[in-house]
Scaffold this active site. Structure first.
Site, short mmCIF file in Angstrom:
data_model
loop_
_atom_site.label_atom_id
_atom_site.label_comp_id
_atom_site.label_asym_id
_atom_site.label_seq_id
_atom_site.Cartn_x
_atom_site.Cartn_y
_atom_site.Cartn_z
N ASP A 295 0.86 -1.41 -0.02
CA ASP A 295 -0.10 0.00 0.01
C ASP A 295 0.95 1.24 -0.02
OD1 ASP A 295 1.00 -0.37 2.63
OD2 ASP A 295 -1.07 -1.01 3.52
N ASP B 297 -7.53 -2.55 14.24
CA ASP B 297 -9.07 -3.06 13.90
C ASP B 297 -9.11 -3.91 12.73
OD1 ASP B 297 -7.90 -1.87 11.50
OD2 ASP B 297 -9.09 -0.32 11.35
N HIS C 130 -7.34 -4.69 10.24
CA HIS C 130 -7.18 -4.16 8.63
C HIS C 130 -5.89 -5.28 8.10
CE1 HIS C 130 -4.71 -0.60 9.80
NE2 HIS C 130 -3.67 -1.59 9.54
N GLU D 230 -9.83 -1.70 5.26
CA GLU D 230 -10.30 -1.48 6.59
C GLU D 230 -11.52 -2.09 6.75
OE1 GLU D 230 -8.50 0.30 8.53
OE2 GLU D 230 -7.83 2.07 7.95
P1 PGA Z 1 2.24 -2.01 12.61
O1 PGA Z 1 1.04 -1.96 11.84
O2 PGA Z 1 2.96 -3.03 12.03
O3 PGA Z 1 2.88 -0.71 12.57
O4 PGA Z 1 1.65 -2.49 13.89
C1 PGA Z 1 0.44 -2.99 11.26
C2 PGA Z 1 -0.64 -2.74 10.28
O5 PGA Z 1 -1.23 -1.66 10.55
O6 PGA Z 1 -1.16 -3.47 9.39
#
Ligand code: PGA
Length: 259
Positions: free
Chosen positions: A66, A135, A137, A142
């Site tokens: 992304d 959350d 995702h 999302e």
């Molecule tokens: P993080 O984020 O690795 O910074 O915990 C994971 C994500 O949002 O996919």
């Protein structure tokens, strides 16, 4: 179901996954890696530095999950910059073979379809690294994302913007939109490796691995994949109902199988 591997700490997770990537590149010098950003994959990238020492990685290809929309690619927190800094440069990959979705506003309408076409033209992703948001995702899909979704523009939730505010000078600087591989795109990778550490990820991991398949928890899409590996530390595994079974299974697994 996904194979769950419970390890002692993030460094052990990084070593385990880096070894698997090493085996992949030994089999296939032009392997296609699915790259993730955020804090989670960093132990993998760090372990890969020694894992790949002396290995010719000049043909290895990569596709990031992304990118933020509208961010200057030279901004230190654009995912283009993060992938260059954390992956391409330290591992010595060939920059032109490592792709990040194009988040520039000019042409954003076609950028998703073009990215999917590029992945397809490369023959698909061999091993996709994934983190998971609090959350639920994966990528920036999302809650509510379609399991059939393709690479497209999404609006980040307030929760995700708050979670990512630590990378920016102010929470208001976190972009509101992103371009992310869809769940349908991610599910086409040949091997999914989802990593998580810490108590803050325990609920999302339990829901993704053992909960119902649901758009409210995009990570649950991994249950549809025939080869998904979930690598977690004890804290992130703390809400898994079948944790003892996963430990038992992995302890009795023949070494030749890898992950
Ligand atoms: P993080 O984020 O690795 O910074 O915990 C994971 C994500 O949002 O996919």
């Amino acid at each position: 179901m996904a194979e769950v591997v419970i390890v002692e700490n993030p460094a052990a997770a990084g070593a385990l996954v880096a070894a698997e990537i090493g085996r992949l590149i030994a089999r296939r010098a032009d392997a296609v890696l699915g790259l993730a950003t955020g804090s989670t994959p960093l132990p993998v990238y760090s372990a890969l530095r020694s894992q790949l020492e002396g290995v010719d990685v000049s043909h290895v290809r990569g596709f990031a999950l992304d990118e933020y929309v509208g961010i200057d690619p030279s901004h230190p927190e654009s995912y283009r910059s993060v992938i260059t800094r954390e992956v391409v440069e330290p591992l010595g990959l060939t920059p032109s073979l490592v792709h990040v979705p194009d988040g520039s506003l000019d042409g954003i309408e076609q950028a998703g379809a073009e990215y999917d076409a590029k992945i397809r033209a490369a023959g698909g992703v061999d091993l996709q690294l994934l983190g998971i948001g609090t959350d639920g995702h994966i990528g920036f899909n999302e809650p509510g994302s379609s399991f059939a979704s393709r690479t497209r523009v999404k609006t980040l939730t307030e929760q995700t913007r708050e979670d990512n505010a630590r990378f920016f000078d102010s929470p208001d600087d976190v972009p509101m939109h992103c371009i992310t591989q869809g769940l349908g795109t991610i599910l086409e990778a040949r091997h999914l490796v989802l990593l998580a550490y810490g108590e803050g990820k325990a609920q999302a991991i339990a829901d993704a691995v053992e909960g119902p398949l649901s758009a409210i928890l995009p990570g649950s899409a991994i249950q549809l994949h025939p080869h998904a590996t979930v690598v977690v530390d004890e804290a992130a595994a703390s809400k898994l109902t079948l944790a003892d079974y996963y430990r038992y299974t992995f302890a009795n697994k023949p070494a030749w199988q890898g992950i």
